[in-house]
Scaffold this motif. Structure first.
Motif, PDB file in Angstrom:
ATOM      1  N   PRO A   8       0.837  -1.380  -0.047  1.00  0.00           N
ATOM      2  CA  PRO A   8      -0.137  -0.152  -0.086  1.00  0.00           C
ATOM      3  C   PRO A   8       1.042   1.306  -0.099  1.00  0.00           C
ATOM      4  O   PRO A   8       0.428   2.081  -0.292  1.00  0.00           O
ATOM      5  CB  PRO A   8      -0.848  -0.124   1.330  1.00  0.00           C
ATOM      6  CG  PRO A   8      -0.912  -1.450   1.609  1.00  0.00           C
ATOM      7  CD  PRO A   8       0.489  -2.050   1.153  1.00  0.00           C
ATOM      8  N   ASN A   9       2.015   1.217   0.377  1.00  0.00           N
ATOM      9  CA  ASN A   9       2.929   2.432   0.450  1.00  0.00           C
ATOM     10  C   ASN A   9       3.680   2.711  -0.796  1.00  0.00           C
ATOM     11  O   ASN A   9       3.726   3.818  -1.132  1.00  0.00           O
ATOM     12  CB  ASN A   9       3.857   2.250   1.696  1.00  0.00           C
ATOM     13  CG  ASN A   9       4.512   3.530   1.862  1.00  0.00           C
ATOM     14  OD1 ASN A   9       4.085   4.620   2.182  1.00  0.00           O
ATOM     15  ND2 ASN A   9       6.032   3.452   1.782  1.00  0.00           N
ATOM     16  N   CYS A  10       4.408   1.736  -1.278  1.00  0.00           N
ATOM     17  CA  CYS A  10       5.069   1.821  -2.339  1.00  0.00           C
ATOM     18  C   CYS A  10       4.894   1.123  -3.795  1.00  0.00           C
ATOM     19  O   CYS A  10       5.300   1.264  -4.851  1.00  0.00           O
ATOM     20  CB  CYS A  10       6.687   1.490  -2.220  1.00  0.00           C
ATOM     21  SG  CYS A  10       6.963  -0.568  -1.911  1.00  0.00           S
ATOM     22  N   GLN A  21       6.443 -11.382   6.573  1.00  0.00           N
ATOM     23  CA  GLN A  21       5.767 -10.805   8.089  1.00  0.00           C
ATOM     24  C   GLN A  21       5.090  -9.434   7.744  1.00  0.00           C
ATOM     25  O   GLN A  21       4.391  -9.088   8.753  1.00  0.00           O
ATOM     26  CB  GLN A  21       6.656 -10.933   9.131  1.00  0.00           C
ATOM     27  CG  GLN A  21       8.047 -10.299   8.944  1.00  0.00           C
ATOM     28  CD  GLN A  21       8.748 -10.282   9.812  1.00  0.00           C
ATOM     29  OE1 GLN A  21       8.480 -10.086  11.112  1.00  0.00           O
ATOM     30  NE2 GLN A  21      10.288 -10.314   9.718  1.00  0.00           N
ATOM     31  N   TRP A  22       5.453  -8.607   6.909  1.00  0.00           N
ATOM     32  CA  TRP A  22       4.809  -7.122   7.011  1.00  0.00           C
ATOM     33  C   TRP A  22       3.900  -7.098   6.122  1.00  0.00           C
ATOM     34  O   TRP A  22       3.624  -5.659   5.737  1.00  0.00           O
ATOM     35  CB  TRP A  22       6.053  -6.365   6.715  1.00  0.00           C
ATOM     36  CG  TRP A  22       7.203  -6.443   7.387  1.00  0.00           C
ATOM     37  CD1 TRP A  22       8.703  -6.663   7.287  1.00  0.00           C
ATOM     38  CD2 TRP A  22       7.402  -6.404   8.853  1.00  0.00           C
ATOM     39  NE1 TRP A  22       9.238  -6.959   8.163  1.00  0.00           N
ATOM     40  CE2 TRP A  22       8.516  -6.566   9.358  1.00  0.00           C
ATOM     41  CE3 TRP A  22       6.606  -5.946   9.951  1.00  0.00           C
ATOM     42  CZ2 TRP A  22       9.312  -6.628  10.620  1.00  0.00           C
ATOM     43  CZ3 TRP A  22       6.865  -5.670  11.363  1.00  0.00           C
ATOM     44  CH2 TRP A  22       8.115  -5.939  11.666  1.00  0.00           C
ATOM     45  N   ARG A  23       3.416  -8.244   5.511  1.00  0.00           N
ATOM     46  CA  ARG A  23       2.167  -8.074   4.405  1.00  0.00           C
ATOM     47  C   ARG A  23       1.025  -7.151   5.190  1.00  0.00           C
ATOM     48  O   ARG A  23       0.795  -7.605   6.280  1.00  0.00           O
ATOM     49  CB  ARG A  23       1.699  -9.308   3.876  1.00  0.00           C
ATOM     50  CG  ARG A  23       1.034 -10.278   5.129  1.00  0.00           C
ATOM     51  CD  ARG A  23       1.035 -11.692   4.603  1.00  0.00           C
ATOM     52  NE  ARG A  23       0.193 -12.447   5.399  1.00  0.00           N
ATOM     53  CZ  ARG A  23       0.862 -13.357   6.516  1.00  0.00           C
ATOM     54  NH1 ARG A  23       2.097 -13.365   6.681  1.00  0.00           N
ATOM     55  NH2 ARG A  23      -0.104 -13.804   7.272  1.00  0.00           N
ATOM     56  N   PRO A  24       0.185  -6.430   4.632  1.00  0.00           N
ATOM     57  CA  PRO A  24       0.329  -6.420   3.075  1.00  0.00           C
ATOM     58  C   PRO A  24       1.650  -5.467   2.539  1.00  0.00           C
ATOM     59  O   PRO A  24       1.573  -5.094   1.205  1.00  0.00           O
ATOM     60  CB  PRO A  24      -1.019  -5.671   2.683  1.00  0.00           C
ATOM     61  CG  PRO A  24      -1.428  -5.003   3.695  1.00  0.00           C
ATOM     62  CD  PRO A  24      -0.782  -5.682   5.015  1.00  0.00           C
ATOM     63  N   PHE A  25       2.263  -5.094   3.552  1.00  0.00           N
ATOM     64  CA  PHE A  25       3.428  -4.060   3.264  1.00  0.00           C
ATOM     65  C   PHE A  25       4.725  -5.015   2.831  1.00  0.00           C
ATOM     66  O   PHE A  25       4.958  -5.986   3.200  1.00  0.00           O
ATOM     67  CB  PHE A  25       3.825  -3.361   4.227  1.00  0.00           C
ATOM     68  CG  PHE A  25       2.696  -2.409   4.651  1.00  0.00           C
ATOM     69  CD1 PHE A  25       2.598  -1.157   3.990  1.00  0.00           C
ATOM     70  CD2 PHE A  25       1.833  -2.785   5.773  1.00  0.00           C
ATOM     71  CE1 PHE A  25       1.393  -0.402   4.474  1.00  0.00           C
ATOM     72  CE2 PHE A  25       0.991  -1.787   6.149  1.00  0.00           C
ATOM     73  CZ  PHE A  25       0.680  -0.922   5.470  1.00  0.00           C
ATOM     74  N   CYS A  26       5.689  -4.452   1.996  1.00  0.00           N
ATOM     75  CA  CYS A  26       6.633  -5.052   1.412  1.00  0.00           C
ATOM     76  C   CYS A  26       7.774  -5.309   2.827  1.00  0.00           C
ATOM     77  O   CYS A  26       8.695  -6.045   2.592  1.00  0.00           O
ATOM     78  CB  CYS A  26       7.265  -4.464   0.269  1.00  0.00           C
ATOM     79  SG  CYS A  26       8.135  -2.934   0.371  1.00  0.00           S
ATOM     80  N   SER A  27       7.721  -4.399   3.488  1.00  0.00           N
ATOM     81  CA  SER A  27       8.833  -4.080   4.534  1.00  0.00           C
ATOM     82  C   SER A  27       8.203  -3.567   5.594  1.00  0.00           C
ATOM     83  O   SER A  27       7.282  -2.961   5.558  1.00  0.00           O
ATOM     84  CB  SER A  27       9.959  -3.600   3.930  1.00  0.00           C
ATOM     85  OG  SER A  27       9.718  -2.471   3.516  1.00  0.00           O
ATOM     86  N   GLU A  28       9.209  -3.486   6.741  1.00  0.00           N
ATOM     87  CA  GLU A  28       8.751  -3.038   7.888  1.00  0.00           C
ATOM     88  C   GLU A  28       8.717  -1.482   7.832  1.00  0.00           C
ATOM     89  O   GLU A  28       8.009  -0.688   8.365  1.00  0.00           O
ATOM     90  CB  GLU A  28       9.771  -3.480   9.072  1.00  0.00           C
ATOM     91  CG  GLU A  28       9.509  -2.697  10.246  1.00  0.00           C
ATOM     92  CD  GLU A  28      10.639  -2.924  11.570  1.00  0.00           C
ATOM     93  OE1 GLU A  28      11.649  -3.399  11.050  1.00  0.00           O
ATOM     94  OE2 GLU A  28      10.371  -2.935  12.633  1.00  0.00           O
ATOM     95  N   ARG A  31       5.525  -0.366   6.239  1.00  0.00           N
ATOM     96  CA  ARG A  31       4.468  -0.581   7.337  1.00  0.00           C
ATOM     97  C   ARG A  31       4.568   0.588   8.229  1.00  0.00           C
ATOM     98  O   ARG A  31       3.621   1.108   8.338  1.00  0.00           O
ATOM     99  CB  ARG A  31       4.713  -1.820   8.038  1.00  0.00           C
ATOM    100  CG  ARG A  31       3.626  -1.959   9.140  1.00  0.00           C
ATOM    101  CD  ARG A  31       3.906  -3.474   9.539  1.00  0.00           C
ATOM    102  NE  ARG A  31       3.048  -3.688  10.598  1.00  0.00           N
ATOM    103  CZ  ARG A  31       3.141  -3.496  11.912  1.00  0.00           C
ATOM    104  NH1 ARG A  31       4.417  -2.894  12.039  1.00  0.00           N
ATOM    105  NH2 ARG A  31       2.257  -3.471  12.999  1.00  0.00           N
ATOM    106  N   LEU A  32       5.818   0.898   8.729  1.00  0.00           N
ATOM    107  CA  LEU A  32       5.969   2.261   9.606  1.00  0.00           C
ATOM    108  C   LEU A  32       5.458   3.384   9.148  1.00  0.00           C
ATOM    109  O   LEU A  32       4.898   4.270   9.710  1.00  0.00           O
ATOM    110  CB  LEU A  32       7.470   2.062  10.019  1.00  0.00           C
ATOM    111  CG  LEU A  32       7.529   1.025  11.201  1.00  0.00           C
ATOM    112  CD1 LEU A  32       9.097   1.153  11.661  1.00  0.00           C
ATOM    113  CD2 LEU A  32       6.902   0.880  12.392  1.00  0.00           C
ATOM    114  N   ILE A  33       5.834   3.555   7.725  1.00  0.00           N
ATOM    115  CA  ILE A  33       5.724   4.617   6.926  1.00  0.00           C
ATOM    116  C   ILE A  33       3.852   5.109   6.998  1.00  0.00           C
ATOM    117  O   ILE A  33       3.798   5.963   7.302  1.00  0.00           O
ATOM    118  CB  ILE A  33       6.240   4.875   5.635  1.00  0.00           C
ATOM    119  CG1 ILE A  33       8.090   4.922   5.867  1.00  0.00           C
ATOM    120  CG2 ILE A  33       5.496   5.949   4.930  1.00  0.00           C
ATOM    121  CD1 ILE A  33       8.657   4.739   4.514  1.00  0.00           C
ATOM    122  N   ASP A  34       3.384   3.949   6.512  1.00  0.00           N
ATOM    123  CA  ASP A  34       1.995   4.023   6.219  1.00  0.00           C
ATOM    124  C   ASP A  34       1.427   4.352   7.637  1.00  0.00           C
ATOM    125  O   ASP A  34       0.516   4.920   7.735  1.00  0.00           O
ATOM    126  CB  ASP A  34       1.625   2.912   5.549  1.00  0.00           C
ATOM    127  CG  ASP A  34       0.324   2.990   5.073  1.00  0.00           C
ATOM    128  OD1 ASP A  34       0.120   3.566   3.970  1.00  0.00           O
ATOM    129  OD2 ASP A  34      -0.895   2.790   5.740  1.00  0.00           O
TER     130      ASP A  34
END
Ligand SMILES: [Zn+2]
Length: 66
Positions: A8-10, A21-28, A31-34
Motif C-alpha cells: 500500500p505504500n510503494c 511478515q509485513w504484509r500487505p506491506f513489502c517491508s517493516e 509498514r511504519l511509514i504508512d
C-alpha cells in the motif's frame, strides 16, 4: 502458488505468505511509514492543543482601576 498483493505504500508486489511478515506491506519500513502517516492524520484531527483555547482575561492589568 502464493497470492501477490501490492504494498500500500510503494506498490511493490508482496507475496502473501507466512514469510512476508509485513504484509500487505513489502517491508517493516513501508509498514511504519504508512502507520506513521495514519497516526499523524488522526493526531492532527484529534489534537486538542490545536483548537483555539479561551485565554483568561488579564486580571491585574489596565482594565482594573485601583
Ligand atoms: Zn513497500
Amino acid at each position: 502458488m502464493a497470492k501477490e498483493v501490492s504494498c500500500p505504500n510503494c506498490g511493490k508486489p508482496v507475496e502473501w505468505s507466512e514469510q512476508s511478515q509485513w504484509r500487505p506491506f513489502c517491508s517493516e519500513r513501508c509498514r511504519l511509514i504508512d502507520l506513521g502517516e495514519w497516526l499523524n492524520e488522526s493526531h492532527r484531527i484529534a489534537d486538542p492543543t490545536d483548537a483555539p483555547s479561551e485565554d483568561p482575561p488579564p486580571s491585574d492589568d489596565l482594565s482594573t482601576p485601583h
